[in-house]
Scaffold this motif. Structure first.
Motif, PDB file in Angstrom:
ATOM      1  N   SER A   1       0.952  -1.112  -0.002  1.00  0.00           N
ATOM      2  CA  SER A   1       0.006   0.082  -0.111  1.00  0.00           C
ATOM      3  C   SER A   1       0.869   1.043  -0.246  1.00  0.00           C
ATOM      4  CB  SER A   1      -1.016  -0.114   1.405  1.00  0.00           C
ATOM      5  OG  SER A   1      -1.848   1.060   1.221  1.00  0.00           O
ATOM      6  N   LEU A   2       0.581   2.177  -0.911  1.00  0.00           N
ATOM      7  CA  LEU A   2       1.206   3.377  -0.841  1.00  0.00           C
ATOM      8  C   LEU A   2       0.936   4.378   0.054  1.00  0.00           C
ATOM      9  CD1 LEU A   2       1.365   3.723  -4.738  1.00  0.00           C
ATOM     10  CD2 LEU A   2       2.976   2.745  -3.530  1.00  0.00           C
ATOM     11  N   VAL A   3      -0.193   4.213   0.559  1.00  0.00           N
ATOM     12  CA  VAL A   3      -0.568   5.669   1.581  1.00  0.00           C
ATOM     13  C   VAL A   3      -1.335   4.632   2.890  1.00  0.00           C
ATOM     14  CG1 VAL A   3      -2.082   7.537   2.035  1.00  0.00           C
ATOM     15  CG2 VAL A   3      -1.022   7.083  -0.205  1.00  0.00           C
ATOM     16  N   ALA A   4      -2.324   4.070   2.634  1.00  0.00           N
ATOM     17  CA  ALA A   4      -3.061   3.535   3.753  1.00  0.00           C
ATOM     18  C   ALA A   4      -2.494   2.193   4.217  1.00  0.00           C
ATOM     19  CB  ALA A   4      -4.515   3.381   3.406  1.00  0.00           C
ATOM     20  N   SER A   5      -3.177   1.764   5.434  1.00  0.00           N
ATOM     21  CA  SER A   5      -2.396   0.610   6.184  1.00  0.00           C
ATOM     22  C   SER A   5      -2.867  -0.622   5.505  1.00  0.00           C
ATOM     23  CB  SER A   5      -3.278   0.712   7.589  1.00  0.00           C
ATOM     24  OG  SER A   5      -4.664   0.233   7.371  1.00  0.00           O
ATOM     25  N   VAL A   6      -2.080  -1.811   5.549  1.00  0.00           N
ATOM     26  CA  VAL A   6      -2.603  -3.178   5.435  1.00  0.00           C
ATOM     27  C   VAL A   6      -3.011  -3.884   6.454  1.00  0.00           C
ATOM     28  CG1 VAL A   6      -1.728  -5.416   4.449  1.00  0.00           C
ATOM     29  CG2 VAL A   6      -0.686  -3.226   3.512  1.00  0.00           C
ATOM     30  N   THR A   7      -4.262  -4.580   6.585  1.00  0.00           N
ATOM     31  CA  THR A   7      -4.793  -5.105   7.832  1.00  0.00           C
ATOM     32  C   THR A   7      -5.152  -6.525   7.263  1.00  0.00           C
ATOM     33  OG1 THR A   7      -7.363  -4.624   7.231  1.00  0.00           O
ATOM     34  CG2 THR A   7      -5.851  -2.953   8.473  1.00  0.00           C
ATOM     35  N   MET A   8      -4.940  -7.382   8.288  1.00  0.00           N
ATOM     36  CA  MET A   8      -5.086  -8.811   7.894  1.00  0.00           C
ATOM     37  C   MET A   8      -5.578  -9.546   9.170  1.00  0.00           C
ATOM     38  SD  MET A   8      -0.873  -9.701   7.467  1.00  0.00           S
ATOM     39  CE  MET A   8      -0.729  -8.127   6.462  1.00  0.00           C
ATOM     40  N   VAL A   9      -6.483 -10.528   9.021  1.00  0.00           N
ATOM     41  CA  VAL A   9      -6.647 -11.507   9.830  1.00  0.00           C
ATOM     42  C   VAL A   9      -6.485 -13.091   9.463  1.00  0.00           C
ATOM     43  CG1 VAL A   9      -8.751 -12.486  11.039  1.00  0.00           C
ATOM     44  CG2 VAL A   9      -8.732 -10.041  10.525  1.00  0.00           C
ATOM     45  N   ASN A  10      -5.572 -13.616  10.046  1.00  0.00           N
ATOM     46  CA  ASN A  10      -5.049 -15.015   9.987  1.00  0.00           C
ATOM     47  C   ASN A  10      -4.981 -15.226   8.507  1.00  0.00           C
ATOM     48  OD1 ASN A  10      -5.504 -16.007  12.637  1.00  0.00           O
ATOM     49  ND2 ASN A  10      -7.672 -16.258  12.580  1.00  0.00           N
ATOM     50  N   THR A  11      -3.746 -14.501   7.972  1.00  0.00           N
ATOM     51  CA  THR A  11      -3.302 -14.344   6.656  1.00  0.00           C
ATOM     52  C   THR A  11      -2.091 -14.769   6.731  1.00  0.00           C
ATOM     53  OG1 THR A  11      -4.875 -12.557   6.359  1.00  0.00           O
ATOM     54  CG2 THR A  11      -3.004 -12.690   4.904  1.00  0.00           C
ATOM     55  N   VAL A  12      -1.674 -15.866   5.540  1.00  0.00           N
ATOM     56  CA  VAL A  12      -0.442 -16.160   5.005  1.00  0.00           C
ATOM     57  C   VAL A  12      -0.092 -15.796   3.741  1.00  0.00           C
ATOM     58  CG1 VAL A  12       1.061 -18.267   4.564  1.00  0.00           C
ATOM     59  CG2 VAL A  12      -0.605 -18.557   6.592  1.00  0.00           C
ATOM     60  N   ILE A  13       1.359 -14.941   3.807  1.00  0.00           N
ATOM     61  CA  ILE A  13       1.723 -14.072   2.826  1.00  0.00           C
ATOM     62  C   ILE A  13       3.200 -14.983   2.271  1.00  0.00           C
ATOM     63  CG2 ILE A  13       2.611 -12.134   1.958  1.00  0.00           C
ATOM     64  CD1 ILE A  13       0.690 -10.581   3.444  1.00  0.00           C
ATOM     65  N   ASN A  14       3.394 -15.375   1.221  1.00  0.00           N
ATOM     66  CA  ASN A  14       4.501 -15.919   0.631  1.00  0.00           C
ATOM     67  C   ASN A  14       5.064 -15.183  -0.463  1.00  0.00           C
ATOM     68  OD1 ASN A  14       4.033 -18.370   2.190  1.00  0.00           O
ATOM     69  ND2 ASN A  14       2.510 -18.688   0.822  1.00  0.00           N
ATOM     70  N   VAL A  15       6.056 -14.398  -0.153  1.00  0.00           N
ATOM     71  CA  VAL A  15       6.698 -13.451  -1.107  1.00  0.00           C
ATOM     72  C   VAL A  15       7.400 -14.683  -2.295  1.00  0.00           C
ATOM     73  CG1 VAL A  15       8.675 -11.900  -1.642  1.00  0.00           C
ATOM     74  CG2 VAL A  15       7.224 -11.846   0.406  1.00  0.00           C
ATOM     75  N   PRO A  16       7.086 -14.035  -3.528  1.00  0.00           N
ATOM     76  CA  PRO A  16       7.674 -15.133  -4.547  1.00  0.00           C
ATOM     77  C   PRO A  16       9.279 -15.003  -4.738  1.00  0.00           C
ATOM     78  CG  PRO A  16       6.480 -13.297  -5.391  1.00  0.00           C
ATOM     79  CD  PRO A  16       6.410 -13.255  -4.092  1.00  0.00           C
ATOM     80  N   ALA A  17       9.944 -15.933  -5.071  1.00  0.00           N
ATOM     81  CA  ALA A  17      11.136 -16.052  -5.538  1.00  0.00           C
ATOM     82  C   ALA A  17      11.429 -15.061  -6.631  1.00  0.00           C
ATOM     83  CB  ALA A  17      11.833 -17.466  -5.649  1.00  0.00           C
ATOM     84  N   PRO A  18      12.677 -14.292  -6.868  1.00  0.00           N
ATOM     85  CA  PRO A  18      12.914 -13.585  -7.927  1.00  0.00           C
ATOM     86  C   PRO A  18      12.968 -14.436  -9.121  1.00  0.00           C
ATOM     87  CG  PRO A  18      14.624 -13.433  -6.310  1.00  0.00           C
ATOM     88  CD  PRO A  18      13.750 -14.354  -5.713  1.00  0.00           C
TER      89      PRO A  18
END
Length: 272
Positions: free
Chosen positions: A255-272
């Protein structure tokens, strides 16, 4: 549920450079979530961020997260709200606690500022790509899309009533860009019925981008798997307080301005 519809964009497909990505994210590439200048909030005990976290705001704007690298840094963790970050947390000073002197410093603030600048550059690059069209009149559910640029004619995209499938057609560099002047909504109709993005035939997470002019809401009822790098002006929200079903993002929520909100969230950043 309607049968899947194959949509092929006009003109040549959009492809990333061999071995690379169409839109280099630079410093922002390691971030699973970035909360602009407003911070980030987690509710629940099942959140896991496999990547970095950041905001240009002060450390107290991050709530419900902790990490173990390089030390055990805790950001307003409670018995009910504790999300694990398997990476660094980068904010402006002060440090979140006396036991965490290595975060909430001038150095982590500089990283956050650079990440935000690189995310903005990527956002503008995505928004400026020509040739986008709207294959489902705003609703991408039940479509099978070839690589290309897709632009929401009415300003908003949704995935409601079925999953979206992205067909790489055997090309690992095939790329998708979804442009919208306003919002992105995944899941529903209503707060139930989680929806997912499915990759087939060589499609890769790192080559999927969502340029969102306002805010993104991902599966308000919990559950489902979203795919790609979401860059939104006004925040990204995953699930809703009280939901236990894990909502998954294979990609990034920036997000460029506002917040990121999450509830029981899994985030996996991809390999380059």
């Amino acid at each position: 549920m309607n049968p899947a519809i194959v949509v092929v964009p006009p003109g040549p497909p959009l492809v990333a450079p061999p071995g690379g990505t169409l839109v280099p994210l630079a410093v922002a590439s390691t971030f699973g979530a970035f909360g602009g200048s407003a911070g980030m909030t987690n509710q629940g005990l099942l959140t896991v961020i496999n990547g970095d976290l950041g905001t240009t705001a002060v450390s107290t704007a991050v709530t419900g997260f902790y990490n173990t690298k390089p030390t055990n840094c805790r950001y307003t963790v409670t018995g009910a709200n504790a999300g694990l970050v398997n990476g660094s947390i980068n904010t402006a000073p002060p440090p979140p606690t006396i036991d965490c002197p290595t975060e909430g410093t001038g150095a982590t603030e500089a990283i956050a500022i650079a990440a935000r600048a690189d995310a903005l550059t990527a956002y503008n690059t995505l928004a400026g790509l020509p040739g986008g069209f709207d294959p489902g009149a705003g609703n991408l559910a039940n479509l099978v899309l070839a690589p290309g640029v897709y632009k929401a004619a009415g300003g908003t995209f949704m995935i409601q009533g079925g999953n979206l499938t992205l067909d790489g057609q055997g090309d690992p560099n095939a790329t998708w860009v979804f442009q919208m002047a306003q919002s992105l909504t995944v899941g529903g109709p209503g707060v139930a019925f989680p929806q997912s993005v499915v990759l087939i035939n060589g499609a890769q997470v790192k080559n999927v981008y969502w340029q969102v002019g306002s805010a993104a809401t991902i599966n308000a009822g919990g559950g489902g798997t979203m795919v790609g790098t979401i860059i939104a002006q006004d925040g990204v929200t995953f699930s809703t307080a009280g939901n236990v079903a894990i909502t998954r993002l294979d990609g990034r929520a920036l997000s460029l301005v506002a917040s990121v909100t999450m509830v029981n969230t899994v985030i996996n950043v991809p390999a380059p």
